[in-house]
Motif scaffolding. Sequence first.
Motif, short mmCIF file in Angstrom:
data_model
loop_
_atom_site.label_atom_id
_atom_site.label_comp_id
_atom_site.label_asym_id
_atom_site.label_seq_id
_atom_site.Cartn_x
_atom_site.Cartn_y
_atom_site.Cartn_z
N VAL A 1 0.82 -1.22 0.00
CA VAL A 1 0.00 0.00 0.00
C VAL A 1 0.85 1.26 0.00
N VAL A 2 1.92 1.29 0.79
CA VAL A 2 2.75 2.49 0.92
C VAL A 2 3.99 2.32 0.03
N SER A 3 4.16 3.22 -0.91
CA SER A 3 5.25 3.07 -1.88
C SER A 3 6.64 3.28 -1.28
N GLY A 4 6.75 3.96 -0.16
CA GLY A 4 8.04 4.23 0.44
C GLY A 4 8.54 3.15 1.39
N ILE A 5 7.81 2.05 1.51
CA ILE A 5 8.21 0.94 2.38
C ILE A 5 8.48 -0.27 1.50
N SER A 6 9.64 -0.89 1.72
CA SER A 6 9.98 -2.08 0.94
C SER A 6 10.74 -3.06 1.82
N VAL A 7 10.70 -4.31 1.42
CA VAL A 7 11.42 -5.39 2.10
C VAL A 7 12.26 -6.09 1.06
N SER A 8 13.52 -6.35 1.40
CA SER A 8 14.39 -7.08 0.49
C SER A 8 14.95 -8.30 1.19
N SER A 9 15.05 -9.36 0.42
CA SER A 9 15.60 -10.61 0.94
C SER A 9 16.82 -10.99 0.12
N LEU B 1 14.15 -4.22 5.98
CA LEU B 1 12.95 -3.40 5.85
C LEU B 1 13.44 -1.98 5.63
N THR B 2 12.99 -1.35 4.55
CA THR B 2 13.44 0.00 4.21
C THR B 2 12.24 0.95 4.22
N ILE B 3 12.42 2.07 4.93
CA ILE B 3 11.40 3.12 4.95
C ILE B 3 12.07 4.39 4.44
N ASP B 4 11.56 4.93 3.34
CA ASP B 4 12.22 6.07 2.70
C ASP B 4 12.16 7.34 3.54
N HIS B 5 10.99 7.74 3.99
CA HIS B 5 10.83 8.98 4.75
C HIS B 5 10.02 8.71 6.00
N PHE B 6 10.42 9.33 7.10
CA PHE B 6 9.72 9.06 8.35
C PHE B 6 8.31 9.62 8.31
N TRP B 7 8.16 10.88 8.00
CA TRP B 7 6.88 11.52 8.25
C TRP B 7 5.74 10.85 7.50
N TRP B 8 5.82 10.76 6.19
CA TRP B 8 4.67 10.20 5.48
C TRP B 8 4.74 8.69 5.36
N ASP B 9 5.86 8.15 4.97
CA ASP B 9 5.94 6.70 4.74
C ASP B 9 5.79 5.90 6.04
N ALA B 10 6.51 6.29 7.08
CA ALA B 10 6.43 5.55 8.34
C ALA B 10 5.08 5.75 9.01
N ILE B 11 4.54 6.95 8.96
CA ILE B 11 3.24 7.21 9.58
C ILE B 11 2.14 6.42 8.85
N TRP B 12 2.12 6.47 7.52
CA TRP B 12 1.12 5.71 6.76
C TRP B 12 1.34 4.22 6.94
N GLY B 13 2.59 3.80 6.95
CA GLY B 13 2.89 2.38 7.17
C GLY B 13 2.42 1.91 8.53
N ALA B 14 2.63 2.73 9.56
CA ALA B 14 2.17 2.38 10.90
C ALA B 14 0.65 2.30 10.94
N LEU B 15 -0.01 3.20 10.24
CA LEU B 15 -1.48 3.17 10.19
C LEU B 15 -1.97 1.88 9.51
#
Length: 128
Positions: free
Chosen positions: A21-29, A97-111
């Motif tokens: 859902v959130v484009s700024g959050i990604s996971v790499s293996s 786990l990569t989060i690009d920006h705290f304010w929007w990406d991490a907040i939306w990801g947490a939601l």
Amino acid sequence: MKSFLVRVVVNAIAIWVATLVVSGISVSSPRDSTASTVLTYVVIGAIFGLVNAIVKPVVKVLAFPFYVLTLGLLTFVVNALMLELTAWLSSHTSLTLTIDHFWWDAIWGALVVTLVSVVLNAVLPDDD
């Protein structure tokens, strides 16, 4: 033990949905197979569960006056911080786990993680 494993799986699914859902959050293996990807989400879900079990209660106690002052809206910021801490801890492994920006990406990801976790915990039976 079963309850812990259910929580890890719920966290893994919630983080997976957040990456969709959130484009700024990604996971790499390290490998590009399905089994490796699933295992990566499960391990990151376990890290997130440990962070929520150990760090989050301390932060909630210390920030209690701010929770009251903001009428609980600080919960989203604290959840985003827990997600950021999980990203930082996972960066020390090959599962990241990569989060690009705290304010929007991490907040939306947490939601998203919170909403998915609430829905899955309501559907799954509680064996406590």
